[in-house]
Scaffold this active site. Structure first.
Site, PDB file in Angstrom:
ATOM      1  N   GLU A  13     -93.409  46.115 -53.307  1.00  0.00           N
ATOM      2  CA  GLU A  13     -94.709  46.780 -53.296  1.00  0.00           C
ATOM      3  C   GLU A  13     -94.634  48.305 -53.201  1.00  0.00           C
ATOM      4  OE1 GLU A  13     -97.582  43.373 -51.464  1.00  0.00           O
ATOM      5  OE2 GLU A  13     -96.440  44.506 -49.979  1.00  0.00           O
TER       6      GLU A  13
HETATM    7  C1  ACM Z   1     -94.116  40.654 -49.687  1.00  0.00           C
HETATM    8  O1  ACM Z   1     -94.871  39.705 -49.400  1.00  0.00           O
HETATM    9  N1  ACM Z   1     -94.600  41.780 -50.128  1.00  0.00           N
HETATM   10  C2  ACM Z   1     -92.696  40.539 -49.550  1.00  0.00           C
END
Ligand code: ACM
Length: 671
Positions: free
Chosen positions: A314
């Site tokens: 992310e």
């Molecule tokens: C995650 O759930 N961003 C590893």
């Protein structure tokens, strides 16, 4: 000959019938063969440890004996064992390293008969598993406490069976971690994935870069001694500890003390809300890699496991997009987009890890052909991502489907197999590249108070999926054993049951909790990521409401659904309609008793509509049941009832009423 045949047949039949029984074992062993008779557990019982590593095994045995003593009320004599005593003999063949490593022999076998028991293991880590199994065999019947005669041969299906604990979104103290490790050992999990840094907190002491923990944690961090204590505590229970330091994103808390690591100047403060944020490490500066080199070296002195998790998930790239230095760097290095930049960053970090003799673990996003293929990729996106990892020649673990914060039932997680899923078609020789999986306890809505009830008992079902043969998949039998294991985990010190009661008591103040519990028992928190959409949450929001107390999976609603199913299968069978009616009336009438409590508590004001909802929904159930029982068609009323019931599915106070689906079933079946 004839007699022999009969004996053989009887034996084979008994063997067949009994071998298919799983007792209360969880995870179910690879092979169980029940025998005749039992080993009496009385005050003469003792555990005798032979062979290598006997000191360590003796300590593990003493812990099991203490639990056995608590469960039976028997005071066992100290060694040496008395003559003719019922003895569990432990024989260990090989020495084990101080801390377990991936793929180490975890096998054990147990043989019990009327005279004694034998636990044999390749090494100490097999002993740890075998002792947990031995304790699960304990039963109380008319002969008193005893262990049934049995032969068990056991080893795990997957070598990597983990639990991620996020200690950053909310602080999780040492005692909670230790009891979590106890619970993991009880169900044979073997990896604690310790998520130690995030936007919302940097949770371990760094002597080399002390502003990491002192500026990034509100004083809530583990000292290095404490971290070593966790590693040692876990190792004695057969559990590896893998630290995760998420980078280059999810790093705001690093930048509070060291803003020069970031891609924008700052200043930074600890992030108090949930989500994906812009701050990311500056990939263009050598000083960042020097810092990481020093930091990683320091952490390798604490965490001996050869694997080191660098997160990598992310990264939204916004800071990189707005940085002139990054734009120039991109151009000079012919990097076409932010993904390329992250690959560059990961390659540098991978080099650092290699120098410190560590293998890189990261989330799906790190997968790239230019990274060495000895990385391990943790898939949070699904089997397709896992397949991509394997196709590229790397090893992977599955976490998609095992997210405990999604509040899904144990049966859902139980149905997810690392080696079977959409988009995962592996050649036989590729299957061993799937190392296993990890349950994930993300802590946005978790505190030290309710974390146990989010982890347990559901994680035991995931542990079984990762340990037992894939054809151990009977959901009903899983729930039967899970109820048992749940109690055992509570006896071990986990607070998933106690904290539920405590939180309900606090909500009701000095009133009785039973009526609130009747309601709460059929509620579940909303699923996935719905909570942040209903109100604004920050790290400081107290998680003390009914939704924080209520358990992720309602057993009462599941049992009611089973009752509806069995009633519909045979409506005339004595007692079923009556049992349904009693439950529905109890629920319908609950509101009358509960409203006086709800109306005097500010914390419970939001529950007032939920309690009324239970009354209305139960009445619809009773209407449907009456129609069934009296054979009087609902006629024109059906449409209205169905519509009303469907509208009741809207959550209230971030809670769902879980008896609605079975009542829908009942209504559909009514004439
Ligand atoms: C995650 O759930 N961003 C590893």
């Amino acid at each position: 000959m004839r007699k022999f045949l009969v004996t053989l047949l009887t034996f084979a039949c008994l063997g067949f019938v009994k071998a298919s029984e799983t007792g209360f074992l969880m995870p179910v062993p690879q092979s169980v063969s029940w025998g005749q008779g039992f080993l009496q557990i009385d005050s003469s019982f003792a555990i005798v440890v032979e062979g290598v590593d006997s000191g360590r095994s003796s300590h593990a045995a003493a812990r099991i004996l203490a639990r056995l003593s608590k469960e039976t009320g028997i005071r066992f004599s100290p060694p040496p064992a008395k003559p003719n005593a019922g003895v569990l003999r432990i024989a260990v063949r090989n020495p084990a390293p101080l801390t377990p490593v991936l793929g180490i022999d975890e096998s054990y076998s147990i043989a019990v008969n009327g005279q004694g028991a034998m636990l044999t293991a390749g090494n100490f880590f097999g002993v740890v598993h075998g002792l947990e199994t031995f304790l699960q065999l304990l039963r109380l019947d008319s002969s008193g406490f005893n262990i049934p005669a049995v032969t068990i041969k056991d080893e795990p299906r997957f070598p990597w069976r983990g639990l991620l604990v996020d200690v950053c979104r909310h602080w999780i103290p040492m005692d909670v971690l230790k009891r979590t490790i106890d619970g993991m050992a009880a169900v044979k999990l073997n990896v604690l994935h310790w998520h130690l840094s995030e936007d919302q907190g940097f949770r371990i002491e760094s002597k080399r870069f002390p502003r990491l923990h002192s500026f990034g944690s509100d004083g809530l961090y583990y000292s290095q001694d404490q971290a070593r204590e966790v590693v040692a505590y876990a190792a004695e229970r057969g559990i590896r500890v893998i630290p995760e330091f998420d980078m280059p994103g999810h790093t705001t808390s690093w930048f509070v003390g060291y803003p020069e690591l970031a891609s924008s100047p700052g200043p930074y403060s600890i992030q108090r809300t949930w989500g994906v944020f812009d701050p990311a490490m500056d990939p263009t500066r050598e000083e960042v890699y020097e810092f990481l080199d020093g930091f990683i070296e320091e952490m390798t002195q604490i965490f001996p496991d050869p694997f080191f998790h660098i997160g990598g998930d992310e990264v939204n790239g916004k800071q990189w997009d707005s940085s002139a230095a990054v734009a120039k760097f991109k151009h000079n290095n012919s990097l076409k987009d932010n993904h390329d930049i992250q690959v560059y960053f990961n390659k540098r970090v991978s080099g650092i890890l290699k120098r410190h003799k560590r293998r890189m673990v990261g989330w799906d996003e790190i997968l790239h052909p230019e990274l060495p293929n000895n990385i391990v990729v943790q898939s949070w996106r699904g089997h397709k991502a896992l397949a991509a990892t394997v196709q590229q020649g790397s090893e992977g673990i599955l976490s998609w489907g095992y997210y405990l914060d999604h509040m899904r039932p144990a049966s859902y997680h139980y149905g997810i197999d690392p080696l079977a899923g959409d988009g995962l078609e592996l050649a036989v020789d590729q299957r061993s590249q799937v190392l296993g999986g990890e349950a994930c306890m993300w802590a946005e809505f978790v505190t030290e108070e309710n974390i146990d009830s989010r982890i347990w008992p559901r994680t035991a079902a995931i542990a079984e999926r990762l340990w037992s043969p894939s054809d151990v998949a009977d959901v009903e039998d899983m729930y039967r054993r899970l109820a048992h294991v749940s109690k055992r985990l509570a006896w071990l010190g986990l607070t998933h049951i106690a904290s539920y009661n405590k939180m309900l008591e606090r909500l009701t103040g000095y009133r009785e909790i039973n009526t609130l519990k009747t309601l709460s028992d059929v509620l579940e928190p909303v699923k996935f990521y719905e909570r942040p959409h209903t109100r604004k949450y920050t790290q400081q929001t107290p998680l003390n409401r009914l939704v924080d107390a209520t358990r992720p999976e309602s057993n009462a609603a599941r049992e009611f659904a089973e009752l509806v199913e069995s009633y519909l299968m045979n409506p005339t069978l004595e007692g079923r309609a009556k049992a349904l009616r009693l439950r529905l009336i109890q629920w319908r009438e609950n509101d009358k008793k509960l409203q006086p409590i709800l109306s005097t508590s500010p914390l419970l004001a939001e529950v007032i509509p939920l309690s009324r909802k239970l009354t209305r929904v139960s009445q619809i159930g009773l209407d449907a049941l009456n129609a069934m029982e009296e054979g009087s068609p609902l006629g024109d009323r059906r449409k209205g009832l169905a519509k009303a019931l469907s509208e009741e599915q809207t959550p209230a106070a971030e809670l769902l009423l879980m008896i609605i689906p079975p009542i829908q079933t009942l209504l559909n079946a009514a004439p």
